[in-house]
Design an enzyme around this catalytic site. Structure first.
Site, short mmCIF file in Angstrom:
data_model
loop_
_atom_site.label_atom_id
_atom_site.label_comp_id
_atom_site.label_asym_id
_atom_site.label_seq_id
_atom_site.Cartn_x
_atom_site.Cartn_y
_atom_site.Cartn_z
N PRO A 2 0.84 -1.21 0.00
CA PRO A 2 0.00 0.00 0.00
C PRO A 2 0.87 1.26 0.00
O PRO A 2 1.90 1.30 0.66
CB PRO A 2 -0.78 -0.11 1.31
CG PRO A 2 -0.75 -1.54 1.67
CD PRO A 2 0.54 -2.09 1.14
N GLU A 3 0.43 2.25 -0.75
CA GLU A 3 1.18 3.51 -0.83
C GLU A 3 0.43 4.60 -0.07
O GLU A 3 -0.61 4.34 0.53
CB GLU A 3 1.39 3.87 -2.31
CG GLU A 3 2.14 2.77 -3.06
CD GLU A 3 2.41 3.09 -4.52
OE1 GLU A 3 2.58 4.27 -4.86
OE2 GLU A 3 2.43 2.15 -5.33
#
Ligand SMILES: [Zn+2]
Length: 291
Positions: A2-3
């Site tokens: 996840p960013e």
């Protein structure tokens, strides 16, 4: 992994369940995350109030009344569910699907407001770490992080300075958490497309000989901020839409212009999106639009 937009969406989704409430009880069902959860974890956080839930890069920071900060990272496959029993929602907008199996529910927080917050992580690359607030500045996980891309301090001058003298590609530089924090493969590809710059371009070309930023640096900063803001906005709309409480990406994955679109038509010209491998990771770009 996840960013920044995913983590920010998770933060916004968890805040109503956690902020202002106390941790009545915490169950650690398995301590073996990326680093083992410390033995006195339960003792240290039980009874403390979550005074705020913040974010730094891809880390969630729960500020506890005990004087500790709980640093949480989703790793590769981590996700949270929050809510009251059957109504639990899974905040976050993920391109890669999250686990639906409760067998990997490793940490469960029972909050004084009746909410339950559950951390699930099949691959165990996530982390939960307690750090005294006074020692946060020296914390190794956070110490070397570059600026927040959505903060005011992140501008063309700062980006040019961070890249000065580097011989790496734009893709590698923007993926480096010391240059700018929170970007990963998806949003670096998308930002480079929006800025019309090749991922292969040498990063030193965004500044002049004296390290002063040129128009390329400004275009990159503008593109990074725009793509992150758009993704967070899409995540916010997926939070409100309960049909998407499974953690799907909502509308934003349909807005990817190059990421995971190898061989598909470029949205900016008549060419096709190309995939190359840089530093072991796939890069998607349009060789005609991005120079
Ligand atoms: Zn194109």
């Amino acid at each position: 992994m996840p960013e920044l937009p995913e983590v920010e969406t998770v933060r916004r989704g968890l805040a109503p369940a956690m902020e202002g409430a106390s941790i009545k009880k915490v169950e650690v069902r398995d301590r073996r995350l990326r680093w083992p959860i410390v033995k006195d974890f339960e003792k240290r956080i039980t009874g403390s109030k979550v005074e705020g839930l913040g974010r730094r890069a891809k880390y969630l920071l729960a500020d506890l009344s005990s004087g500790d900060v709980l640093i949480m990272h989703l790793g590769m496959s981590g996700s949270f569910r929050a809510g009251k029993d059957a109504k639990a929602t899974k905040p976050g907008v993920y391109y890669h699907e999250r686990s639906k199996s409760t067998a990997h529910d490793y940490v469960v927080f029972h909050m004084s407001n009746g909410a339950t917050v559950t951390f699930n992580d099949p691959r165990r690359f996530g982390s939960m770490k307690l750090v005294p607030r006074a020692k946060l500045d020296a914390e190794p996980l956070l110490r070397n992080l570059g600026p927040e891309p959505l903060g005011n301090e992140f501008d063309a001058a700062m980006l040019a300075k961070a890249c000065a003298g580097k011989k790496t590609s734009l893709k590698a530089a923007l993926s480096d958490q010391r240059v700018v924090a929170g970007l990963g493969n998806i949003y670096v590809c998308e930002a480079l497309f929006r800025a019309r710059q090749s991922p292969k371009r040498r990063v030193s070309t965004i500044a002049d000989r004296n390290g002063k930023p040129n128009a390329r640096a400004q275009a990159l900063v503008d593109a990074i901020k725009a793509v992150l803001n758009d993704a967070i906005k899409a995540g916010g709309s997926s939070l409100r839409d309960h049909r998407r409480a499974d953690g799907s990406l909502g509308d934003f994955q349909h807005n990817f212009q190059v990421y995971d679109r190898e061989g598909e038509p470029c949205l900016g010209c008549k060419g096709k999106v190309k995939r190359i491998v840089q530093n072991g990771r796939s890069t998607f770009y349009c060789p005609s639009c991005q120079k």
